[in-house]
Motif scaffolding. Sequence first.
Motif, PDB file in Angstrom:
ATOM      1  N   HIS A   1      24.415 -70.302 -14.736  1.00  8.30           N
ATOM      2  CA  HIS A   1      22.930 -71.143 -14.181  1.00  8.30           C
ATOM      3  C   HIS A   1      21.608 -70.558 -14.654  1.00  8.30           C
ATOM      4  CE1 HIS A   1      20.345 -73.185 -11.518  1.00  8.30           C
ATOM      5  NE2 HIS A   1      19.901 -72.660 -11.487  1.00  8.30           N
TER       6      HIS A   1
ATOM      7  N   ASN B   1      36.153 -75.462  -9.063  1.00  9.03           N
ATOM      8  CA  ASN B   1      34.068 -75.423 -10.253  1.00  9.03           C
ATOM      9  C   ASN B   1      34.347 -77.110 -10.577  1.00  9.03           C
ATOM     10  OD1 ASN B   1      32.774 -72.747  -9.745  1.00  9.03           O
ATOM     11  ND2 ASN B   1      35.006 -71.922 -10.058  1.00  9.03           N
TER      12      ASN B   1
ATOM     13  N   GLN C   1      30.743 -78.835  -9.870  1.00 10.67           N
ATOM     14  CA  GLN C   1      30.392 -78.808 -10.569  1.00 10.67           C
ATOM     15  C   GLN C   1      29.566 -80.127 -11.068  1.00 10.67           C
ATOM     16  OE1 GLN C   1      28.767 -75.460 -12.956  1.00 10.67           O
ATOM     17  NE2 GLN C   1      29.830 -74.276 -11.795  1.00 10.67           N
TER      18      GLN C   1
ATOM     19  N   THR D   1      24.237 -76.573  -9.119  1.00 11.02           N
ATOM     20  CA  THR D   1      24.870 -76.260  -9.576  1.00 11.02           C
ATOM     21  C   THR D   1      26.179 -74.858 -10.138  1.00 11.02           C
ATOM     22  OG1 THR D   1      23.459 -74.760  -9.010  1.00 11.02           O
ATOM     23  CG2 THR D   1      22.533 -77.096 -10.022  1.00 11.02           C
ATOM     24  N   PRO D   2      25.796 -74.561 -11.260  1.00 13.48           N
ATOM     25  CA  PRO D   2      27.304 -73.572 -11.577  1.00 13.48           C
ATOM     26  C   PRO D   2      26.682 -72.134 -10.133  1.00 13.48           C
ATOM     27  CG  PRO D   2      26.299 -73.619 -13.816  1.00 13.48           C
ATOM     28  CD  PRO D   2      25.205 -74.560 -12.437  1.00 13.48           C
TER      29      PRO D   2
END
Length: 432
Positions: free
Chosen positions: A163, A295, A299, A307-308
């Motif tokens: 990020h 994930n 995302q 966001t990551p």
Amino acid sequence: MSLPEHAADSGEARTRWACCLGMLAVGANGTAIMAALPRMRTDLALDTAGVTWAVNGYLLTSAACIILGGRASDWVGARRVARAGLVLFAAASAAIALAPGAGVLLAGRVGQGLGAALAVPGTLACIGQAAAPARRAAALSAWAGALMLGFSLGPLVGGAATHVLGWRAVFWCVGFAVLSAAAGLAGAPAAGEARARGRGAATFDVAGFALLAVVMVSAVLALDGLPEARRAPLRLVLPLLSAVAAAALLVWTERRRVDPFVDLAGLSRAPLFLRAATIGAIAMLGVLTTLLYFNLDAQSPSGLGLTPVGAGLLLLPLSIGLFAVARLSPRAVERLGFRRATTGALVIVALACGVIAAAAHDGAVWMLGLGLLLFGAGLALPYATAPRLALASLPPEAAGQSSGLINACTFLGGSVGVSCGAWSTPSPGSPA
């Protein structure tokens, strides 16, 4: 304390810190990439197969070569093998950080897998050889704790680095940490290595090593081809036939060797080892599959749109459950027994799956966090206990091979989970 004793203690501490730093970085790399992959998927134009093999390239190479890494530690010295593995891992990390496309990414992940296959058994043997007998158990516990800590922190660290600095920074940081560990081992004492070097080098079973690798890779390729079996049957049939043929040849050749690469006869007489290997593989399947596809969904704009770093924070309960229960698992098994403790852990996993499914249906983030906490806690006990159980089920002279085999099984379990999860994952641009 005399000067020689002080020097020995200093060398032991240096070895311990270097090995633990290396395993912290290797463990973190294994899960940090999960947080970085959604951005990597976009930047490198990866399709579903590219995403799958970005993970499987590492897992399969590690699974196929980790037994070889353990034996190499006996032949040429654990410190040399550990350093070579760490340097290779660092070089492969740099290649990934500079990757312009999927080809270099896959080559880098294969290089990381080979580096890990050398570094994991090499550092384990190195730290055991360097420690005084009274401190050996504590040293080995520190090594395992560093690996599990890195594995647990990887999603958050990878998400934050991706990020703030971009996904390439994840691999630069991992490479620097691993190279620092290799430098730390460069001046460390090679205590205990002289007694181990040279054993078995002349009788290395090349055929067994190659056939085992073919079985693993072909099995995963067959899983990759299963969803397309009707449209492209050869994608399933050819690797499946290759896996069956290689497995038959492996059994035939290994039973006729005095010093086989895999002692199939010995394993068949150790049902406890087989159960432990299966449990470890299932636990790794659950952890890695969850981390990767959570994930990708979290995302995604069509998913949670996080966001990551947001996805990493949401996975923090899972990391806490993994690390905390892994550290407590020896006491739980001692008090409850392995069967009852494992049964209870699997019940918790089943409960966690229900909580996560309900959270996904209702969109309740707090419930999702609770489900992930339970999921990590439930999988941590079998994941952390399986290696110790496997090692205890075979004689001490088979410890190197059994350690390699149990690690190979866990890597292979993760690879199977990643491949199966890809069946329901659309490629970029395809309908969700």
